[in-house]
Write a protein that holds these residues in place. Structure first.
Motif, PDB file in Angstrom:
ATOM      1  N   GLY A  38     -32.364 -20.068   5.200  1.00 55.86           N
ATOM      2  CA  GLY A  38     -33.185 -20.956   4.390  1.00 55.86           C
ATOM      3  C   GLY A  38     -32.478 -22.242   4.015  1.00 55.86           C
ATOM      4  O   GLY A  38     -31.274 -22.264   3.760  1.00 55.86           O
ATOM      5  N   ASN A  39     -33.239 -23.320   3.983  1.00 57.25           N
ATOM      6  CA  ASN A  39     -32.691 -24.635   3.655  1.00 57.25           C
ATOM      7  C   ASN A  39     -32.091 -24.691   2.259  1.00 57.25           C
ATOM      8  O   ASN A  39     -31.112 -25.391   2.036  1.00 57.25           O
ATOM      9  CB  ASN A  39     -33.768 -25.711   3.795  1.00 57.25           C
ATOM     10  N   ALA A  40     -32.685 -23.986   1.302  1.00 58.90           N
ATOM     11  CA  ALA A  40     -32.193 -24.069  -0.078  1.00 58.90           C
ATOM     12  C   ALA A  40     -30.766 -23.560  -0.209  1.00 58.90           C
ATOM     13  O   ALA A  40     -29.918 -24.209  -0.813  1.00 58.90           O
ATOM     14  CB  ALA A  40     -33.119 -23.298  -1.020  1.00 58.90           C
ATOM     15  N   LYS A  41     -30.483 -22.393   0.381  1.00 53.39           N
ATOM     16  CA  LYS A  41     -29.133 -21.822   0.282  1.00 53.39           C
ATOM     17  C   LYS A  41     -28.119 -22.672   1.039  1.00 53.39           C
ATOM     18  O   LYS A  41     -27.050 -22.966   0.541  1.00 53.39           O
ATOM     19  CB  LYS A  41     -29.117 -20.398   0.849  1.00 53.39           C
ATOM     20  N   VAL A  42     -28.464 -23.050   2.274  1.00 51.09           N
ATOM     21  CA  VAL A  42     -27.556 -23.872   3.067  1.00 51.09           C
ATOM     22  C   VAL A  42     -27.385 -25.233   2.409  1.00 51.09           C
ATOM     23  O   VAL A  42     -26.273 -25.749   2.283  1.00 51.09           O
ATOM     24  CB  VAL A  42     -28.067 -24.020   4.518  1.00 51.09           C
ATOM     25  N   GLY A  43     -28.474 -25.818   1.952  1.00 48.87           N
ATOM     26  CA  GLY A  43     -28.418 -27.133   1.305  1.00 48.87           C
ATOM     27  C   GLY A  43     -27.544 -27.151   0.071  1.00 48.87           C
ATOM     28  O   GLY A  43     -26.852 -28.129  -0.204  1.00 48.87           O
ATOM     29  N   TYR A  91     -28.136 -11.940   3.689  1.00 50.15           N
ATOM     30  CA  TYR A  91     -26.942 -12.732   3.948  1.00 50.15           C
ATOM     31  C   TYR A  91     -26.366 -13.152   2.611  1.00 50.15           C
ATOM     32  O   TYR A  91     -27.090 -13.428   1.659  1.00 50.15           O
ATOM     33  CB  TYR A  91     -27.295 -13.978   4.770  1.00 50.15           C
ATOM     34  N   GLN A  92     -25.051 -13.190   2.525  1.00 47.59           N
ATOM     35  CA  GLN A  92     -24.409 -13.636   1.291  1.00 47.59           C
ATOM     36  C   GLN A  92     -23.014 -14.168   1.590  1.00 47.59           C
ATOM     37  O   GLN A  92     -22.573 -14.158   2.733  1.00 47.59           O
ATOM     38  CB  GLN A  92     -24.369 -12.519   0.256  1.00 47.59           C
ATOM     39  N   LYS A 107     -15.949 -25.073   0.751  1.00 50.60           N
ATOM     40  CA  LYS A 107     -16.663 -24.466  -0.366  1.00 50.60           C
ATOM     41  C   LYS A 107     -16.958 -23.035   0.009  1.00 50.60           C
ATOM     42  O   LYS A 107     -17.462 -22.741   1.096  1.00 50.60           O
ATOM     43  CB  LYS A 107     -17.966 -25.224  -0.640  1.00 50.60           C
ATOM     44  N   THR A 108     -16.620 -22.108  -0.865  1.00 51.65           N
ATOM     45  CA  THR A 108     -16.959 -20.706  -0.703  1.00 51.65           C
ATOM     46  C   THR A 108     -17.776 -20.293  -1.905  1.00 51.65           C
ATOM     47  O   THR A 108     -17.436 -20.639  -3.035  1.00 51.65           O
ATOM     48  CB  THR A 108     -15.687 -19.833  -0.618  1.00 51.65           C
ATOM     49  N   THR A 109     -18.869 -19.575  -1.679  1.00 57.41           N
ATOM     50  CA  THR A 109     -19.727 -19.153  -2.774  1.00 57.41           C
ATOM     51  C   THR A 109     -19.940 -17.646  -2.713  1.00 57.41           C
ATOM     52  O   THR A 109     -19.625 -16.992  -1.725  1.00 57.41           O
ATOM     53  CB  THR A 109     -21.114 -19.827  -2.702  1.00 57.41           C
ATOM     54  N   THR A 110     -20.512 -17.118  -3.762  1.00 61.49           N
ATOM     55  CA  THR A 110     -20.946 -15.722  -3.763  1.00 61.49           C
ATOM     56  C   THR A 110     -22.474 -15.678  -3.783  1.00 61.49           C
ATOM     57  O   THR A 110     -23.070 -14.695  -4.202  1.00 61.49           O
ATOM     58  CB  THR A 110     -20.371 -14.977  -4.984  1.00 61.49           C
ATOM     59  N   VAL A 111     -23.094 -16.752  -3.315  1.00 62.00           N
ATOM     60  CA  VAL A 111     -24.549 -16.848  -3.271  1.00 62.00           C
ATOM     61  C   VAL A 111     -25.108 -15.740  -2.387  1.00 62.00           C
ATOM     62  O   VAL A 111     -24.586 -15.474  -1.307  1.00 62.00           O
ATOM     63  CB  VAL A 111     -24.984 -18.233  -2.722  1.00 62.00           C
ATOM     64  N   CYS A 112     -26.172 -15.088  -2.861  1.00 58.65           N
ATOM     65  CA  CYS A 112     -26.824 -14.022  -2.096  1.00 58.65           C
ATOM     66  C   CYS A 112     -28.226 -14.455  -1.713  1.00 58.65           C
ATOM     67  O   CYS A 112     -28.947 -15.022  -2.521  1.00 58.65           O
ATOM     68  CB  CYS A 112     -26.935 -12.755  -2.938  1.00 58.65           C
ATOM     69  N   GLY A 113     -28.605 -14.150  -0.486  1.00 58.35           N
ATOM     70  CA  GLY A 113     -29.971 -14.385  -0.052  1.00 58.35           C
ATOM     71  C   GLY A 113     -30.875 -13.270  -0.537  1.00 58.35           C
ATOM     72  O   GLY A 113     -30.427 -12.312  -1.162  1.00 58.35           O
ATOM     73  N   SER A 114     -32.144 -13.366  -0.243  1.00 54.96           N
ATOM     74  CA  SER A 114     -33.108 -12.330  -0.617  1.00 54.96           C
ATOM     75  C   SER A 114     -33.016 -11.163   0.357  1.00 54.96           C
ATOM     76  O   SER A 114     -32.668 -11.332   1.528  1.00 54.96           O
ATOM     77  CB  SER A 114     -34.522 -12.905  -0.567  1.00 54.96           C
ATOM     78  N   TRP A 115     -33.360  -9.979  -0.134  1.00 53.25           N
ATOM     79  CA  TRP A 115     -33.405  -8.809   0.741  1.00 53.25           C
ATOM     80  C   TRP A 115     -34.599  -8.930   1.665  1.00 53.25           C
ATOM     81  O   TRP A 115     -35.650  -9.429   1.288  1.00 53.25           O
ATOM     82  CB  TRP A 115     -33.519  -7.526  -0.078  1.00 53.25           C
ATOM     83  N   TRP A 116     -34.458  -8.460   2.899  1.00 56.20           N
ATOM     84  CA  TRP A 116     -35.534  -8.438   3.878  1.00 56.20           C
ATOM     85  C   TRP A 116     -35.327  -7.244   4.787  1.00 56.20           C
ATOM     86  O   TRP A 116     -34.272  -6.618   4.758  1.00 56.20           O
ATOM     87  CB  TRP A 116     -35.579  -9.747   4.679  1.00 56.20           C
ATOM     88  N   SER A 117     -36.332  -6.902   5.555  1.00 59.48           N
ATOM     89  CA  SER A 117     -36.194  -5.779   6.483  1.00 59.48           C
ATOM     90  C   SER A 117     -36.654  -6.215   7.864  1.00 59.48           C
ATOM     91  O   SER A 117     -37.469  -7.114   8.001  1.00 59.48           O
ATOM     92  CB  SER A 117     -36.996  -4.580   6.016  1.00 59.48           C
ATOM     93  N   SER A 118     -36.099  -5.560   8.873  1.00 59.19           N
ATOM     94  CA  SER A 118     -36.436  -5.884  10.250  1.00 59.19           C
ATOM     95  C   SER A 118     -35.921  -4.779  11.144  1.00 59.19           C
ATOM     96  O   SER A 118     -34.945  -4.103  10.814  1.00 59.19           O
ATOM     97  CB  SER A 118     -35.794  -7.203  10.657  1.00 59.19           C
TER      98      SER A 118
END
Length: 122
Positions: A38-43, A91-92, A107-118
């Motif tokens: 997602g653009n928000a996390k990468v941005g 992803y986190q 820059k290193t973060t501990t940002v976590c993405g949303s859970w998803w399934s596949s």
């Protein structure tokens, strides 16, 4: 539970804007992975690393963007309206190293993405 540590995406866009670099990273990550990041996390990470350089739009920036892939140990309800438990992925630990005009930014973060399934998380 950690599935894959340090998936790397490298690209070298011309620095036209922070959004341009973000889009280049998402594109380099591939359709499926890029959509999940997602653009928000990468941005957010791109902005933290290259925000000070935003006024200069003529140099190439060499970027390595990393993130880890995690999955749940047991099946879970991935979203609040899910009716079936599945294995969740996210992803986190987003990190970025960039070389811009001979300077290195990290820059290193501990940002976590949303859970998803596949059926195929890659």
């Amino acid at each position: 539970m950690l599935v894959t540590k340090g998936i790397k995406v490298s690209c070298s866009p011309i620095f036209k804007s922070l959004g341009y670099v973000t889009t280049a990273i998402i594109t380099a990550a591939g359709k499926t992975v890029g959509a999940r990041l997602g653009n928000a996390k990468v941005g957010e990470v791109v902005g933290n690393v290259l925000g000070a350089a935003a006024g200069d739009v003529v140099s190439k920036v060499n970027v390595t963007f990393k993130y880890d892939l995690y999955r749940t140990k047991n099946p879970v309800y991935v979203t609040s309206n899910a009716s079936v438990k599945t294995t969740g992925y996210r992803y986190q630990n987003y990190a970025m190293n960039a070389t811009y005009k001979g300077k290195t930014f990290s820059k290193t973060t501990t940002v976590c993405g949303s859970w998803w399934s596949s059926s195929n998380p890659y």
